[in-house]
Write a protein that holds these residues in place. Structure first.
Motif, PDB file in Angstrom:
ATOM      1  N   GLN A 171     -35.384  32.817   0.315  1.00  0.00           N
ATOM      2  CA  GLN A 171     -34.169  33.091   1.075  1.00  0.00           C
ATOM      3  C   GLN A 171     -33.611  31.745   1.507  1.00  0.00           C
ATOM      4  OE1 GLN A 171     -34.377  34.320   5.212  1.00  0.00           O
ATOM      5  NE2 GLN A 171     -32.952  35.983   4.756  1.00  0.00           N
ATOM      6  N   ILE A 172     -32.339  31.522   1.185  1.00  0.00           N
ATOM      7  CA  ILE A 172     -31.658  30.272   1.514  1.00  0.00           C
ATOM      8  C   ILE A 172     -30.578  30.599   2.535  1.00  0.00           C
ATOM      9  CG2 ILE A 172     -30.238  28.400   0.586  1.00  0.00           C
ATOM     10  CD1 ILE A 172     -31.547  29.146  -2.203  1.00  0.00           C
ATOM     11  N   LYS A 173     -30.575  29.884   3.647  1.00  0.00           N
ATOM     12  CA  LYS A 173     -29.550  30.077   4.668  1.00  0.00           C
ATOM     13  C   LYS A 173     -28.705  28.818   4.759  1.00  0.00           C
ATOM     14  CE  LYS A 173     -32.096  33.414   7.363  1.00  0.00           C
ATOM     15  NZ  LYS A 173     -32.400  33.904   8.695  1.00  0.00           N
ATOM     16  N   THR A 206     -29.252  25.007   5.356  1.00  0.00           N
ATOM     17  CA  THR A 206     -29.858  24.668   6.646  1.00  0.00           C
ATOM     18  C   THR A 206     -31.324  25.075   6.747  1.00  0.00           C
ATOM     19  OG1 THR A 206     -29.066  26.759   7.586  1.00  0.00           O
ATOM     20  CG2 THR A 206     -27.661  24.804   7.888  1.00  0.00           C
ATOM     21  N   GLU A 207     -31.721  26.114   5.991  1.00  0.00           N
ATOM     22  CA  GLU A 207     -33.100  26.620   6.050  1.00  0.00           C
ATOM     23  C   GLU A 207     -33.450  27.285   4.734  1.00  0.00           C
ATOM     24  OE1 GLU A 207     -33.729  29.037   9.824  1.00  0.00           O
ATOM     25  OE2 GLU A 207     -31.543  28.787   9.781  1.00  0.00           O
ATOM     26  N   ILE A 208     -34.717  27.203   4.359  1.00  0.00           N
ATOM     27  CA  ILE A 208     -35.214  27.924   3.177  1.00  0.00           C
ATOM     28  C   ILE A 208     -36.552  28.563   3.552  1.00  0.00           C
ATOM     29  CG2 ILE A 208     -35.938  27.771   0.767  1.00  0.00           C
ATOM     30  CD1 ILE A 208     -34.190  25.243   0.524  1.00  0.00           C
ATOM     31  N   TYR A 209     -36.709  29.842   3.173  1.00  0.00           N
ATOM     32  CA  TYR A 209     -37.912  30.609   3.492  1.00  0.00           C
ATOM     33  C   TYR A 209     -38.535  31.182   2.234  1.00  0.00           C
ATOM     34  CZ  TYR A 209     -36.131  30.462   8.241  1.00  0.00           C
ATOM     35  OH  TYR A 209     -35.674  30.035   9.454  1.00  0.00           O
ATOM     36  N   ASN A 210     -39.849  31.368   2.282  1.00  0.00           N
ATOM     37  CA  ASN A 210     -40.561  32.086   1.228  1.00  0.00           C
ATOM     38  C   ASN A 210     -40.210  33.564   1.399  1.00  0.00           C
ATOM     39  OD1 ASN A 210     -42.363  33.440  -0.390  1.00  0.00           O
ATOM     40  ND2 ASN A 210     -44.140  32.249   0.217  1.00  0.00           N
ATOM     41  N   ALA A 211     -39.695  34.182   0.353  1.00  0.00           N
ATOM     42  CA  ALA A 211     -39.316  35.595   0.433  1.00  0.00           C
ATOM     43  C   ALA A 211     -40.215  36.477  -0.429  1.00  0.00           C
ATOM     44  CB  ALA A 211     -37.847  35.764   0.020  1.00  0.00           C
ATOM     45  N   MET A 212     -41.347  35.947  -0.842  1.00  0.00           N
ATOM     46  CA  MET A 212     -42.295  36.704  -1.651  1.00  0.00           C
ATOM     47  C   MET A 212     -43.305  37.379  -0.724  1.00  0.00           C
ATOM     48  SD  MET A 212     -42.151  37.155  -4.764  1.00  0.00           S
ATOM     49  CE  MET A 212     -43.058  37.982  -5.990  1.00  0.00           C
ATOM     50  N   TRP A 213     -43.830  38.520  -1.159  1.00  0.00           N
ATOM     51  CA  TRP A 213     -44.832  39.195  -0.361  1.00  0.00           C
ATOM     52  C   TRP A 213     -46.114  38.376  -0.320  1.00  0.00           C
ATOM     53  CZ3 TRP A 213     -43.051  40.944  -5.089  1.00  0.00           C
ATOM     54  CH2 TRP A 213     -43.941  40.829  -6.143  1.00  0.00           C
TER      55      TRP A 213
END
Length: 134
Positions: free
Chosen positions: A79-81, A118-125
């Motif tokens: 997920q990229i914000k 501004t932010e990047i998150y791991n979106a995998m289970w």
């Protein structure tokens, strides 16, 4: 701003179309698919507004975006914000129109949506799900 790691860029490049999420000033969410998203550099994305309606309204009221990408081969998802600037003239707009019309000259290419990540998150289970990676 943050820089996209190589695996995020690779995953984003393979995702077509790409789901993007916006929200109105009052928080009403909207999600659409976009077919024309381009990586400009490690910190910047360009999205072509061809047919945005609620998305355009939301970005005017609340210039924030969330983008989701997934690669079924590598089993990675992110997920990229980011913060958005919308332009309807100038160098970025001209570059977007040339790119869009190079793909399909019948598309309207109404506006250029520039995203500063501004932010990047791991979106995998799994155990790292939801963890910020950049």
């Amino acid at each position: 701003m943050v820089k996209m790691p190589a695996d995020v860029k690779e995953t984003l490049e393979k995702q077509k179309p790409v789901p993007i999420a916006t929200a109105s000033r009052s928080g009403i969410p909207n999600v659409v698919f976009v077919g024309l998203l381009k990586i400009i550099d490690d910190e910047t994305l360009m999205i072509a507004d061809n047919f945005f309606y609620k998305t355009a309204q939301n970005l005017e009221e609340n210039p924030k975006i969330s983008i989701l990408c997934y690669n079924s081969e590598s089993k990675k998802s992110f997920q990229i914000k980011g913060n958005v600037t919308v332009c309807k003239d100038g160098a970025d707009f001209d570059a977007m129109r040339a790119w869009v019309h190079g793909v399909n000259n019948k598309l309207p290419a109404k506006a250029c949506v520039m995203v500063k990540i501004t932010e990047i998150y791991n979106a995998m289970w799994g155990p790292a799900a939801g963890k910020q990676i950049a």
